[in-house]
Design a protein around this motif. Structure first.
Motif, PDB file in Angstrom:
ATOM      1  N   SER A 174      -7.072   2.359   7.935  1.00  0.00           N
ATOM      2  CA  SER A 174      -6.941   0.898   8.007  1.00  0.00           C
ATOM      3  C   SER A 174      -6.043   0.363   6.901  1.00  0.00           C
ATOM      4  O   SER A 174      -5.342  -0.631   7.075  1.00  0.00           O
ATOM      5  CB  SER A 174      -8.318   0.226   7.945  1.00  0.00           C
ATOM      6  OG  SER A 174      -8.939   0.453   6.689  1.00  0.00           O
ATOM      7  N   TYR A 175      -6.012   1.030   5.746  1.00  0.00           N
ATOM      8  CA  TYR A 175      -5.219   0.533   4.624  1.00  0.00           C
ATOM      9  C   TYR A 175      -3.726   0.663   4.874  1.00  0.00           C
ATOM     10  O   TYR A 175      -2.923   0.037   4.183  1.00  0.00           O
ATOM     11  CB  TYR A 175      -5.587   1.277   3.341  1.00  0.00           C
ATOM     12  CG  TYR A 175      -5.076   2.696   3.282  1.00  0.00           C
ATOM     13  CD1 TYR A 175      -3.919   3.010   2.590  1.00  0.00           C
ATOM     14  CD2 TYR A 175      -5.763   3.715   3.942  1.00  0.00           C
ATOM     15  CE1 TYR A 175      -3.455   4.315   2.545  1.00  0.00           C
ATOM     16  CE2 TYR A 175      -5.301   5.011   3.899  1.00  0.00           C
ATOM     17  CZ  TYR A 175      -4.148   5.316   3.200  1.00  0.00           C
ATOM     18  OH  TYR A 175      -3.683   6.607   3.167  1.00  0.00           O
ATOM     19  N   THR A 176      -3.326   1.484   5.841  1.00  0.00           N
ATOM     20  CA  THR A 176      -1.899   1.622   6.139  1.00  0.00           C
ATOM     21  C   THR A 176      -1.430   0.598   7.167  1.00  0.00           C
ATOM     22  O   THR A 176      -0.250   0.586   7.522  1.00  0.00           O
ATOM     23  CB  THR A 176      -1.571   3.031   6.677  1.00  0.00           C
ATOM     24  OG1 THR A 176      -2.089   3.186   7.997  1.00  0.00           O
ATOM     25  CG2 THR A 176      -2.121   4.109   5.768  1.00  0.00           C
ATOM     26  N   HIS A 177      -2.334  -0.227   7.649  1.00  0.00           N
ATOM     27  CA  HIS A 177      -1.988  -1.121   8.755  1.00  0.00           C
ATOM     28  C   HIS A 177      -2.108  -2.593   8.377  1.00  0.00           C
ATOM     29  O   HIS A 177      -2.958  -2.999   7.594  1.00  0.00           O
ATOM     30  CB  HIS A 177      -2.870  -0.821   9.975  1.00  0.00           C
ATOM     31  CG  HIS A 177      -2.565   0.493  10.603  1.00  0.00           C
ATOM     32  ND1 HIS A 177      -1.534   0.677  11.491  1.00  0.00           N
ATOM     33  CD2 HIS A 177      -3.128   1.716  10.420  1.00  0.00           C
ATOM     34  CE1 HIS A 177      -1.480   1.950  11.848  1.00  0.00           C
ATOM     35  NE2 HIS A 177      -2.433   2.594  11.200  1.00  0.00           N
ATOM     36  N   THR A 178      -1.248  -3.351   9.008  1.00  0.00           N
ATOM     37  CA  THR A 178      -1.213  -4.789   8.828  1.00  0.00           C
ATOM     38  C   THR A 178      -2.482  -5.458   9.349  1.00  0.00           C
ATOM     39  O   THR A 178      -3.174  -4.936  10.235  1.00  0.00           O
ATOM     40  CB  THR A 178      -0.001  -5.356   9.577  1.00  0.00           C
ATOM     41  OG1 THR A 178      -0.076  -6.779   9.625  1.00  0.00           O
ATOM     42  CG2 THR A 178       0.064  -4.847  11.014  1.00  0.00           C
ATOM     43  N   TRP A 179      -2.758  -6.651   8.833  1.00  0.00           N
ATOM     44  CA  TRP A 179      -3.851  -7.477   9.346  1.00  0.00           C
ATOM     45  C   TRP A 179      -3.606  -7.888  10.793  1.00  0.00           C
ATOM     46  O   TRP A 179      -4.529  -8.374  11.469  1.00  0.00           O
ATOM     47  CB  TRP A 179      -4.016  -8.726   8.477  1.00  0.00           C
ATOM     48  CG  TRP A 179      -4.812  -8.503   7.235  1.00  0.00           C
ATOM     49  CD1 TRP A 179      -4.354  -8.047   6.037  1.00  0.00           C
ATOM     50  CD2 TRP A 179      -6.207  -8.741   7.054  1.00  0.00           C
ATOM     51  NE1 TRP A 179      -5.370  -7.977   5.115  1.00  0.00           N
ATOM     52  CE2 TRP A 179      -6.530  -8.403   5.711  1.00  0.00           C
ATOM     53  CE3 TRP A 179      -7.224  -9.212   7.885  1.00  0.00           C
ATOM     54  CZ2 TRP A 179      -7.818  -8.521   5.200  1.00  0.00           C
ATOM     55  CZ3 TRP A 179      -8.507  -9.333   7.365  1.00  0.00           C
ATOM     56  CH2 TRP A 179      -8.795  -8.987   6.044  1.00  0.00           C
ATOM     57  N   MET A 180      -2.394  -7.700  11.294  1.00  0.00           N
ATOM     58  CA  MET A 180      -2.082  -8.036  12.685  1.00  0.00           C
ATOM     59  C   MET A 180      -2.876  -7.191  13.676  1.00  0.00           C
ATOM     60  O   MET A 180      -2.904  -7.502  14.868  1.00  0.00           O
ATOM     61  CB  MET A 180      -0.586  -7.811  12.953  1.00  0.00           C
ATOM     62  CG  MET A 180       0.338  -8.771  12.245  1.00  0.00           C
ATOM     63  SD  MET A 180       2.089  -8.293  12.395  1.00  0.00           S
ATOM     64  CE  MET A 180       2.321  -8.394  14.171  1.00  0.00           C
TER      65      MET A 180
ATOM     66  N   PHE B 280       0.836  -1.179   0.000  1.00  0.00           N
ATOM     67  CA  PHE B 280       0.000   0.000   0.000  1.00  0.00           C
ATOM     68  C   PHE B 280       0.876   1.235   0.000  1.00  0.00           C
ATOM     69  O   PHE B 280       1.867   1.291   0.715  1.00  0.00           O
ATOM     70  CB  PHE B 280      -0.916   0.044   1.237  1.00  0.00           C
ATOM     71  CG  PHE B 280      -1.869  -1.104   1.293  1.00  0.00           C
ATOM     72  CD1 PHE B 280      -3.022  -1.091   0.545  1.00  0.00           C
ATOM     73  CD2 PHE B 280      -1.605  -2.211   2.088  1.00  0.00           C
ATOM     74  CE1 PHE B 280      -3.905  -2.159   0.594  1.00  0.00           C
ATOM     75  CE2 PHE B 280      -2.480  -3.272   2.137  1.00  0.00           C
ATOM     76  CZ  PHE B 280      -3.629  -3.251   1.380  1.00  0.00           C
ATOM     77  N   SER B 281       0.514   2.235  -0.794  1.00  0.00           N
ATOM     78  CA  SER B 281       1.270   3.473  -0.820  1.00  0.00           C
ATOM     79  C   SER B 281       0.562   4.517   0.021  1.00  0.00           C
ATOM     80  O   SER B 281      -0.660   4.518   0.143  1.00  0.00           O
ATOM     81  CB  SER B 281       1.428   3.983  -2.260  1.00  0.00           C
ATOM     82  OG  SER B 281       0.156   4.191  -2.835  1.00  0.00           O
ATOM     83  N   LEU B 282       1.344   5.418   0.601  1.00  0.00           N
ATOM     84  CA  LEU B 282       0.789   6.450   1.448  1.00  0.00           C
ATOM     85  C   LEU B 282       0.332   7.638   0.619  1.00  0.00           C
ATOM     86  O   LEU B 282       0.923   7.943  -0.417  1.00  0.00           O
ATOM     87  CB  LEU B 282       1.855   6.921   2.448  1.00  0.00           C
ATOM     88  CG  LEU B 282       2.254   5.867   3.475  1.00  0.00           C
ATOM     89  CD1 LEU B 282       3.492   6.326   4.212  1.00  0.00           C
ATOM     90  CD2 LEU B 282       1.127   5.638   4.462  1.00  0.00           C
ATOM     91  N   PRO B 283      -0.700   8.339   1.047  1.00  0.00           N
ATOM     92  CA  PRO B 283      -1.141   9.521   0.307  1.00  0.00           C
ATOM     93  C   PRO B 283      -0.121  10.630   0.427  1.00  0.00           C
ATOM     94  O   PRO B 283       0.547  10.757   1.447  1.00  0.00           O
ATOM     95  CB  PRO B 283      -2.461   9.899   1.004  1.00  0.00           C
ATOM     96  CG  PRO B 283      -2.307   9.374   2.392  1.00  0.00           C
ATOM     97  CD  PRO B 283      -1.490   8.102   2.260  1.00  0.00           C
ATOM     98  N   ALA B 284      -0.013  11.423  -0.628  1.00  0.00           N
ATOM     99  CA  ALA B 284       0.903  12.554  -0.589  1.00  0.00           C
ATOM    100  C   ALA B 284       0.360  13.630   0.334  1.00  0.00           C
ATOM    101  O   ALA B 284      -0.847  13.834   0.453  1.00  0.00           O
ATOM    102  CB  ALA B 284       1.088  13.116  -1.995  1.00  0.00           C
ATOM    103  N   THR B 285       1.284  14.328   1.020  1.00  0.00           N
ATOM    104  CA  THR B 285       0.885  15.440   1.861  1.00  0.00           C
ATOM    105  C   THR B 285       0.629  16.646   0.971  1.00  0.00           C
ATOM    106  O   THR B 285       1.425  16.966   0.098  1.00  0.00           O
ATOM    107  CB  THR B 285       1.990  15.767   2.867  1.00  0.00           C
ATOM    108  OG1 THR B 285       2.221  14.613   3.664  1.00  0.00           O
ATOM    109  CG2 THR B 285       1.595  16.920   3.764  1.00  0.00           C
ATOM    110  N   SER B 286      -0.469  17.321   1.169  1.00  0.00           N
ATOM    111  CA  SER B 286      -0.800  18.460   0.333  1.00  0.00           C
ATOM    112  C   SER B 286      -1.440  19.557   1.158  1.00  0.00           C
ATOM    113  O   SER B 286      -1.944  19.328   2.254  1.00  0.00           O
ATOM    114  CB  SER B 286      -1.744  18.048  -0.795  1.00  0.00           C
ATOM    115  OG  SER B 286      -2.941  17.526  -0.266  1.00  0.00           O
ATOM    116  N   ASN B 287      -1.456  20.764   0.612  1.00  0.00           N
ATOM    117  CA  ASN B 287      -2.115  21.884   1.251  1.00  0.00           C
ATOM    118  C   ASN B 287      -3.614  21.734   1.078  1.00  0.00           C
ATOM    119  O   ASN B 287      -4.101  21.628  -0.046  1.00  0.00           O
ATOM    120  CB  ASN B 287      -1.633  23.182   0.594  1.00  0.00           C
ATOM    121  CG  ASN B 287      -2.132  24.410   1.346  1.00  0.00           C
ATOM    122  OD1 ASN B 287      -3.211  24.388   1.928  1.00  0.00           O
ATOM    123  ND2 ASN B 287      -1.332  25.466   1.333  1.00  0.00           N
TER     124      ASN B 287
END
Length: 421
Positions: free
Chosen positions: A326-332, A23-30
């Motif tokens: 939730s998409y940034t985190h493991t199933w753990m 999964f890729s993280l969203p870009a930080t934006s203004n």
């Protein structure tokens, strides 16, 4: 080739920040000016219009077993009820007797005595661990279970937070620079007068799912040959990240959960640490970053032998996971039905009034700052209601997901305060 390796390391670092590879993280934006469109976006969730609805259903009132409910006033009675239900939800497997520990090697490094050990659980390959303590120590010392991170890297385990004086894998050198400001923090805390154990977590390193142990049709054409090669490690970690949902579904089918299994394995490691003749079993602590922070939440929340806990980079609310992250985190991370009964920080709050420190990064990609602060407020309320406000602390540091040297120093001082004095 060197540029390829550096690009991989950079990508691995970003994947590590998202915990579960893939999964890729969203870009930080203004965010721009407040407009109707921005207001609409603020109401959006990662599952579309179902997010706000589901969160309203879940959070229409306090979770049923929250100590914040007026119906609970006696800490001991509440803990008896809440712990029993949490253990039931986790489906913690029974491990049996403490296994025999094999010492494979001992040597000295930078004032520490290091032991490479292993033990055999009732299933899977042997668990490997490293034990570190001051080389001239005598008597019983306080013990710490140091939990390694997830980092989107299943190939490595205890090597993520240690140094042994042997050749360090270049990926682990970069890993420590990225997350720990170049420090092997398990070594550093051991030097302060602790027996520290770092064991491989379930599905990591010695406990990982070996390719040769799954059907060939599920190996994506990979093999376990040349395993220490960075390209092979990258390929394995991509495969292991994609395999997480398979493992989670199978664990559910087996009547357990991922947190239940890694908790059971970590509790066995604690059994082994507490049984050592050089450890004071009444002065035990644990802590770790990221996936190690998650393991801290479960271990410290459910096992009162942990007298002092430090959770780093893993504290927010179920709402934050549900709507945003939730998409940034493991199933753990996930335990079906438990959010009805306890919010996420309240799992750690099950240890009240035992000393607890939570360290947060203000720009942590894995959480939103408002929900990190809401989790902090929940824990403050629990400790205040229990008359133990002085035993809970949360700190915030600038920067992204990490456990850098200033954070390490605060963690070490917290362990010293409660395990030495």
């Amino acid at each position: 080739m060197e540029n390829d390796r550096r690009n991989f390391i950079k990508k691995a670092g970003l994947a590590g920040a998202s915990l579960a590879a893939g999964f890729s993280l969203p870009a930080t934006s203004n965010p721009g000016p407040v407009t109707e469109a921005n207001t609409h976006r603020a109401q959006q969730s990662i599952i579309g219009p179902y997010g706000p609805w589901l969160d309203r259903v879940r959070s229409s009132e306090l979770p049923s077993l929250s100590f914040r409910n007026d119906s609970f006033s006696d800490v001991a009675e509440w803990k008896t009820l809440a712990l029993a239900r949490t253990r039931e939800r986790l489906g913690i497997p029974v491990m049996g007797e403490i296994p025999r520990v094999t010492i494979h090697a001992t040597h000295r490094y930078e004032g520490l005595l290091l032991e490479e050990v292993s033990w055999q659980l009732p299933y899977g390959r042997p668990t490997k661990a490293l034990v570190l303590k001051p080389e001239n120590a005598s008597g019983k010392l306080p013990g710490i279970l140091a939990f390694h991170d997830h980092g989107g890297n299943k190939y490595f385990g205890w090597r993520k937070i240690t140094k042994t004086g042997k050749d360090q894998h270049p990926l682990m050198k970069t890993h420590q620079e990225h997350y720990y400001e170049g420090m092997a923090w398990a070594n550093e805390v051991a030097k302060r007068g602790y027996v520290v154990m770092v064991s491989d977590a379930f599905t990591f390193a010695s406990r990982r799912v070996m390719l040769e142990d799954v059907p060939e049709s599920h190996r994506s054409g990979l093999t376990d040959s040349d395993p220490e090669n960075p390209a092979s490690i990258e390929a394995y970690n991509q495969w292991a990240g994609a395999h997480e949902h398979v493992m989670a579904k199978s664990l559910f089918c087996g009547g357990t959960t991922w947190p239940g299994v890694f908790l059971a394995e970590d509790q066995m490691a604690l059994d082994i640490l507490a049984a050592r003749p050089d450890v004071d079993k009444n002065r035990l602590g644990c802590g770790g970053l990221s996936g190690g922070g998650l393991r801290t939440v479960m271990m410290a929340g459910l096992d009162p032998r942990i007298r002092c806990a430090v959770c780093v980079g893993f504290m927010s609310t179920w709402t934050d996971f549900l709507l945003n992250k939730s998409y940034t985190h493991t199933w753990m991370t996930y335990v079906p039905r438990l959010p009805e009964e306890l919010d996420f920080p309240e799992i750690l709050g099950l240890r009240v009034p035992l000393p607890t420190l939570v360290l947060n990064d203000e720009q942590d990609q894995l959480y939103t700052l408002p929900e990190m602060k809401r989790a902090d407020a929940i824990l403050q309320e629990i400790y205040q209601k229990a008359g133990a406000s002085d035993r809970y602390m949360a700190s915030y540091y600038p920067g992204p997901h990490k456990f850098d040297q200033p954070m390490q120093q605060e963690a070490f001082a917290w362990w010293d305060k409660w395990l030495k004095n």
